[in-house]
Write an enzyme that holds these catalytic residues in place. Structure first.
Site, PDB file in Angstrom:
ATOM      1  N   ASP A  14      -7.042  38.960 -22.677  1.00 31.67           N
ATOM      2  CA  ASP A  14      -5.571  38.420 -22.688  1.00 31.67           C
ATOM      3  C   ASP A  14      -5.276  37.345 -23.541  1.00 31.67           C
ATOM      4  OD1 ASP A  14      -5.522  40.639 -20.771  1.00 31.67           O
ATOM      5  OD2 ASP A  14      -5.679  39.202 -18.897  1.00 31.67           O
ATOM      6  N   ARG A  95      -6.734  22.747 -13.166  1.00 31.55           N
ATOM      7  CA  ARG A  95      -5.486  22.944 -14.008  1.00 31.55           C
ATOM      8  C   ARG A  95      -5.039  21.774 -14.680  1.00 31.55           C
ATOM      9  NH1 ARG A  95      -7.990  27.166 -13.947  1.00 31.55           N
ATOM     10  NH2 ARG A  95      -7.269  28.961 -12.901  1.00 31.55           N
ATOM     11  N   ASP A 124      -1.063  29.493 -10.246  1.00 32.55           N
ATOM     12  CA  ASP A 124      -1.548  28.726 -11.324  1.00 32.55           C
ATOM     13  C   ASP A 124      -0.252  28.465 -12.473  1.00 32.55           C
ATOM     14  OD1 ASP A 124      -4.097  28.040 -10.761  1.00 32.55           O
ATOM     15  OD2 ASP A 124      -4.823  29.929 -11.577  1.00 32.55           O
ATOM     16  N   SER A 175     -10.818  39.349  -9.806  1.00 33.74           N
ATOM     17  CA  SER A 175     -10.338  38.246 -10.670  1.00 33.74           C
ATOM     18  C   SER A 175     -10.990  37.012 -10.348  1.00 33.74           C
ATOM     19  CB  SER A 175      -8.659  38.014 -10.248  1.00 33.74           C
ATOM     20  OG  SER A 175      -8.333  36.820 -10.947  1.00 33.74           O
TER      21      SER A 175
END
Length: 397
Positions: A14, A95, A124, A175
């Protein structure tokens, strides 16, 4: 001058496709930035070369494992941070680490936009963009999957049409996000919350039901910082890594929960965080020994709010920063040793020792040597319960 976009790059399909996709959609040059927070996988140099081969004009990679452990995981340990009393903020902590590197790269390369690969449905996207806004209020944010409808089918077609050097193998049904602090698994059959997890989804932990010998460990802290395992000095990263291995071998740190996402939906998540759970369990118990009662009670309220702020992507917010100061002060006497037995999926505290202990044996004992003056208890109780007694007399009148 051509506009530049900094892209949070993982090396997968991706984000590799996103390099060319962003260039076509915006006309901008793309700088790829990959940050290693202990997620494992491919060598950083391999990832850097792939980004360049996929069309990035620049590619940066950063080994941020120690930074992640010391500046992000450690504050969570000192805060006993467990979102909804269970989740040790595995993804939420990584993050802001990545965001800091993205903003630094944007400044270095003169980029006005930062891109990430998140969808419009998860937490996210908020964590990335709220963090970017806090560190670079002038920067714009884009998300190809969310903003330009870059579906996986389209990504595979783009990859094949451009002959990009990346495999377009069948996507995992799950995921998965992982780093040194833990691992998160969602989607696939787990979306039916009646379905039990299967052993195949776990990597950091062994089956806790399998018979094995118990493992005893002593974790030493100084001012809330883990500094030794069984007497051997460790960095924060080493403490997490060693306990990931030892607690993980005992099946500790498996969490299956339905959690409240920031975007307003409930989501089923399966986590495994053996080192995080072992360290937080030990730290909580050492606080029980060393932190004064009123401070400990108030800190529990702060811990919940701190965890919510971090989960919600507000790591760089003024309130989070102010609460950091409180948590730092509250940890000043959290020094000592905690002995734990790791076995059967549980980390059980069996011993505590601290030079800063508030536990007084002579006050606590019921045997000879008791220094607690029990004669004062009746008067204390009379005054302590007086307001309730007066109210009861009124209500019964």
């Amino acid at each position: 001058m051509t506009e530049r976009v900094v892209l949070a790059y993982s090396g997968g399909l991706d984000t590799s496709v996103a390099i060319g996709w962003i260039a076509e959609e915006t006309g901008a040059e793309v700088i790829a930035v990959a940050v290693d927070v202990g997620q494992g996988g491919e060598d950083l140099d391999v990832i850097r070369k792939r980004a360049l081969a996929c069309g990035a004009v620049e590619a940066e990679v950063a080994d941020a494992k120690d930074e992640f452990a010391e500046e992000y995981c450690l504050p969570a340990i000192r805060a006993n941070a467990l979102y909804m009393d269970r989740y040790p903020l595995v993804s939420a902590l990584s993050r802001p680490t990545i965001v800091k590197h993205l903003v630094a790269a944007a400044r270095k390369h003169g980029a006005g936009t930062v891109a990430h690969g998140c969808t419009g449905k998860g937490n996210d996207q908020v964590r990335f963009e709220a963090g970017i806004q806090a560190l670079g209020p002038d920067l714009k944010c884009i998300a190809p999957v969310r903003d330009y409808a870059m579906t996986r089918d389209k990504a595979i077609a783009f990859c094949e049409a451009k002959n990009l050097p990346i495999a377009t193998t069948k996507k995992s049904p799950y995921s998965i996000d992982q780093n040194v602090f833990g691992r998160a698994v969602e989607t696939g059959f787990l979306e039916d919350i009646w379905n039990a997890p299967i052993e195949d989804i776990y990597e950091y932990t062994s089956n806790p039901a399998e018979p094995r010998a118990a493992d005893e460990v002593v974790i030493s802290f100084e001012a809330g910082v883990p500094v030794a395992i069984d007497g051997g000095p460790v960095t924060v990263l080493q403490a997490i890594q060693q306990l990931n291995e030892r607690a993980g071998a005992q099946g500790i740190g498996r969490i299956d929960m339905v959690e409240d996402r920031l975007v307003g939906i409930k989501s089923r998540e399966v986590y495994e965080a053996p080192g995080a759970i072992a360290l937080i369990t030990a730290h909580q118990e050492l606080e029980n020994v060393t932190v004064e009662r009123e401070l400990a009670r108030y800190k529990r309220q702060v811990e919940q709010r701190w965890g919510e702020l971090v989960y919600d992507g507000l790591w760089f917010s003024p309130l989070k920063r102010a609460l950091d100061g409180f948590i730092h002060e509250a940890n000043q006497h959290v020094t000592g040793d905690i002995r734990m037995t790791l076995h059967g999926g549980r980390a059980v505290v069996t011993g505590r020792k601290s030079s800063a202990s508030l536990y007084d044996f002579n006050l606590a004992t019921y045997d000879s040597g008791d220094t607690f003056d029990q004669s004062k208890a009746q008067g204390f109780i009379d005054i302590f319960g007086l307001s309730s007694k007066i109210a009861a007399q009124r209500d019964l009148a």
